[in-house]
Scaffold this motif. Structure first.
Motif, mmCIF file in Angstrom:
data_model
loop_
_atom_site.group_PDB
_atom_site.id
_atom_site.type_symbol
_atom_site.label_atom_id
_atom_site.label_comp_id
_atom_site.label_asym_id
_atom_site.label_seq_id
_atom_site.Cartn_x
_atom_site.Cartn_y
_atom_site.Cartn_z
ATOM 1 N N ASN A 1 72.915 67.669 50.600
ATOM 2 C CA ASN A 1 72.380 68.973 50.191
ATOM 3 C C ASN A 1 71.256 69.395 51.134
ATOM 4 O OD1 ASN A 1 70.128 67.462 49.388
ATOM 5 N ND2 ASN A 1 70.687 67.497 47.212
ATOM 6 N N SER A 2 70.561 70.458 50.794
ATOM 7 C CA SER A 2 69.524 70.974 51.690
ATOM 8 C C SER A 2 68.329 70.032 51.814
ATOM 9 C CB SER A 2 69.060 72.355 51.228
ATOM 10 O OG SER A 2 68.609 72.309 49.891
ATOM 11 N N LYS A 3 68.241 69.052 50.921
ATOM 12 C CA LYS A 3 67.209 68.015 51.023
ATOM 13 C C LYS A 3 67.697 66.815 51.824
ATOM 14 C CE LYS A 3 65.115 69.165 46.542
ATOM 15 N NZ LYS A 3 64.792 68.635 45.182
ATOM 16 N N LYS A 4 68.906 66.923 52.407
ATOM 17 C CA LYS A 4 69.538 65.849 53.175
ATOM 18 C C LYS A 4 69.847 64.641 52.286
ATOM 19 C CE LYS A 4 69.218 68.299 56.895
ATOM 20 N NZ LYS A 4 70.411 68.998 57.404
ATOM 21 N N GLU A 5 70.156 64.905 51.033
ATOM 22 C CA GLU A 5 70.468 63.857 50.070
ATOM 23 C C GLU A 5 71.881 64.035 49.516
ATOM 24 O OE1 GLU A 5 65.880 63.433 48.309
ATOM 25 O OE2 GLU A 5 67.421 64.530 47.184
ATOM 26 N N ILE A 6 72.479 62.934 49.071
ATOM 27 C CA ILE A 6 73.743 62.992 48.341
ATOM 28 C C ILE A 6 73.421 62.924 46.856
ATOM 29 C CG2 ILE A 6 75.970 61.886 47.920
ATOM 30 C CD1 ILE A 6 75.827 60.651 50.633
ATOM 31 N N THR A 7 73.922 63.867 46.094
ATOM 32 C CA THR A 7 73.662 63.834 44.655
ATOM 33 C C THR A 7 74.461 62.701 44.014
ATOM 34 O OG1 THR A 7 75.484 65.300 44.052
ATOM 35 C CG2 THR A 7 73.381 66.347 44.642
ATOM 36 N N ASP A 8 74.013 62.280 42.859
ATOM 37 C CA ASP A 8 74.723 61.220 42.138
ATOM 38 C C ASP A 8 76.148 61.650 41.800
ATOM 39 O OD1 ASP A 8 72.499 59.590 42.239
ATOM 40 O OD2 ASP A 8 71.798 60.102 40.221
ATOM 41 N N HIS A 9 76.323 62.936 41.477
ATOM 42 C CA HIS A 9 77.652 63.414 41.100
ATOM 43 C C HIS A 9 78.614 63.329 42.286
ATOM 44 C CE1 HIS A 9 80.862 65.546 39.192
ATOM 45 N NE2 HIS A 9 80.774 66.580 40.022
ATOM 46 N N TYR B 1 74.105 54.844 63.940
ATOM 47 C CA TYR B 1 72.938 54.382 63.176
ATOM 48 C C TYR B 1 72.527 55.403 62.112
ATOM 49 C CZ TYR B 1 68.321 52.350 62.224
ATOM 50 O OH TYR B 1 67.222 51.785 61.604
ATOM 51 N N GLY B 2 72.641 56.687 62.446
ATOM 52 C CA GLY B 2 72.228 57.732 61.524
ATOM 53 C C GLY B 2 73.208 57.985 60.393
ATOM 54 N N ILE B 3 74.430 57.442 60.499
ATOM 55 C CA ILE B 3 75.452 57.614 59.464
ATOM 56 C C ILE B 3 75.439 56.452 58.466
ATOM 57 C CG2 ILE B 3 77.944 57.906 59.054
ATOM 58 C CD1 ILE B 3 78.177 59.075 61.843
ATOM 59 N N VAL B 4 74.957 55.294 58.921
ATOM 60 C CA VAL B 4 75.038 54.073 58.120
ATOM 61 C C VAL B 4 74.440 54.210 56.717
ATOM 62 C CG1 VAL B 4 74.249 51.674 57.965
ATOM 63 C CG2 VAL B 4 75.237 52.537 60.094
ATOM 64 N N PRO B 5 73.247 54.813 56.536
ATOM 65 C CA PRO B 5 72.705 54.895 55.174
ATOM 66 C C PRO B 5 73.625 55.640 54.204
ATOM 67 C CG PRO B 5 70.989 55.371 56.780
ATOM 68 C CD PRO B 5 72.283 55.337 57.532
ATOM 69 N N ILE B 6 74.299 56.675 54.688
ATOM 70 C CA ILE B 6 75.213 57.425 53.819
ATOM 71 C C ILE B 6 76.487 56.619 53.567
ATOM 72 C CG2 ILE B 6 76.633 59.515 53.667
ATOM 73 C CD1 ILE B 6 74.391 60.958 55.181
ATOM 74 N N ALA B 7 76.988 55.958 54.611
ATOM 75 C CA ALA B 7 78.161 55.097 54.440
ATOM 76 C C ALA B 7 77.896 54.022 53.393
ATOM 77 C CB ALA B 7 78.539 54.465 55.773
ATOM 78 N N ASP B 8 76.718 53.440 53.442
ATOM 79 C CA ASP B 8 76.379 52.387 52.483
ATOM 80 C C ASP B 8 76.233 52.939 51.072
ATOM 81 O OD1 ASP B 8 76.469 50.559 54.514
ATOM 82 O OD2 ASP B 8 74.290 50.427 54.773
ATOM 83 N N LYS B 9 75.652 54.120 50.939
ATOM 84 C CA LYS B 9 75.505 54.717 49.612
ATOM 85 C C LYS B 9 76.865 55.031 48.994
ATOM 86 C CE LYS B 9 72.902 58.081 46.962
ATOM 87 N NZ LYS B 9 71.775 59.037 46.937
ATOM 88 N N LEU B 10 77.824 55.387 49.845
ATOM 89 C CA LEU B 10 79.169 55.702 49.357
ATOM 90 C C LEU B 10 80.070 54.468 49.281
ATOM 91 C CD1 LEU B 10 79.807 59.051 51.261
ATOM 92 C CD2 LEU B 10 79.140 58.744 48.873
ATOM 93 N N GLU B 11 79.504 53.299 49.598
ATOM 94 C CA GLU B 11 80.220 52.011 49.492
ATOM 95 C C GLU B 11 81.473 51.959 50.374
ATOM 96 O OE1 GLU B 11 80.848 51.058 45.360
ATOM 97 O OE2 GLU B 11 78.719 51.185 44.879
ATOM 98 N N LEU B 12 81.394 52.568 51.546
ATOM 99 C CA LEU B 12 82.544 52.566 52.453
ATOM 100 C C LEU B 12 82.937 51.151 52.867
ATOM 101 C CD1 LEU B 12 82.188 55.653 52.559
ATOM 102 C CD2 LEU B 12 82.514 55.540 55.031
ATOM 103 N N ASN B 13 81.984 50.236 52.859
ATOM 104 C CA ASN B 13 82.293 48.860 53.270
ATOM 105 C C ASN B 13 83.196 48.138 52.267
ATOM 106 O OD1 ASN B 13 79.978 48.989 51.496
ATOM 107 N ND2 ASN B 13 79.684 46.797 51.839
#
Length: 272
Positions: A16-24, A48-60
């Protein structure tokens, strides 16, 4: 059509505009993966800049992928395998540097968690560093201190002046490399033939899928190729005009969980 691959831009799309992924949005994307859909995070960001989002979405945990540098690298995020990689022609880098110098713009590249630049305090360099959760690192001489080969450079600066430089550099380099803006103030300099659609075609071949089985969602100039290429090309409501004009479907904005709405409608088949 049963869609099997979901390709998502990050900034202005998943975040979102805060550069965050919402829980939904996070919950919906994890549910899609549980149902067997493969996700590709496709961004101009360095890996490196994608990793935090990949981890939050459990891509691993699932068979999903990172497509970084606008398609310069594709990584299987479950296994860590580098599936595709293309680097800049080293001979052209001095010209890129001179273009930045004569126009008083900052040029950057990446090394691990660092954004390398001669101008670490430049406002647009700081935008890129914050965006990728990276640290600016000052180098005294860009050409001497970067570690070759590199996947891309970025020239950053005031949008109107940068647009003029884009025209000049595109005319000079169009047969040698890619020159385009991902944001009005970011000029991407990538290997020839690299864009999101081209790299996704490589991934589809590897996965034995067709583009008709793919949904691509984005908002910016550098998303246009994959939106036109995908079986279902989706623009965010906040997308650039040209992106919306070329999309098959326009979803809600990135501040309204627009990505989640796409997944619910076309993958999870939930009623509107």
């Amino acid at each position: 059509m049963k869609y099997k691959l979901l390709v998502l831009d990050l900034d202005g799309t998943v975040t979102n505009s805060k550069k965050e992924i919402t829980d939904h949005t996070r919950d919906v994307l994890i549910e899609a993966q549980k149902q067997g859909v493969k996700i590709v995070l496709a961004s101009g960001r360095p890996t490196y800049g994608i990793v935090p989002i990949a981890d939050k979405l459990e891509l691993n945990k699932y068979e999903s992928y990172i497509l970084s540098y606008n398609g310069g690298e594709i990584i299987d995020w479950k296994t860590g395998e580098m599936m595709y990689q293309k680097m800049l022609d080293e001979d052209v880098i001095p010209y890129l540097y001179e273009c930045s110098k004569k126009n008083n713009f900052a040029i950057i590249t990446y090394d691990g968690k660092y954004v390398l630049t001669e101008h670490p305090d430049d406002e647009y360099v700081l935008k890129e560093a914050i965006l990728n959760v990276m640290s600016p690192k000052k180098v005294d001489n860009f050409l001497k201190e970067i570690k070759l080969p590199i996947a891309k450079c970025l020239i950053v600066g005031e949008p109107n002046r940068l647009a003029e430089l884009e025209k000049e550099m595109y005319h000079e380099l169009k047969d040698k490399m890619g020159v385009f803006r991902s944001e009005p103030y970011f000029l991407e300099l990538v290997p020839k033939g690299i864009d999101k659609a081209q790299s996704l075609s490589v991934l589809l071949d590897e996965l034995g899928m067709t583009k008709d089985e793919m949904i691509a969602v984005g908002d910016g100039y550098n998303d246009l190729s994959m939106i036109k290429y995908a079986g279902l090309g989706v623009a965010m409501a906040n997308a650039q005009d040209v992106v919306r004009e070329n999309a098959d479907y326009i979803t809600l904005s990135n501040d309204e969980d627009g990505v989640a709405a796409v997944v619910e409608k076309f993958i999870l088949n939930k009623a509107d």
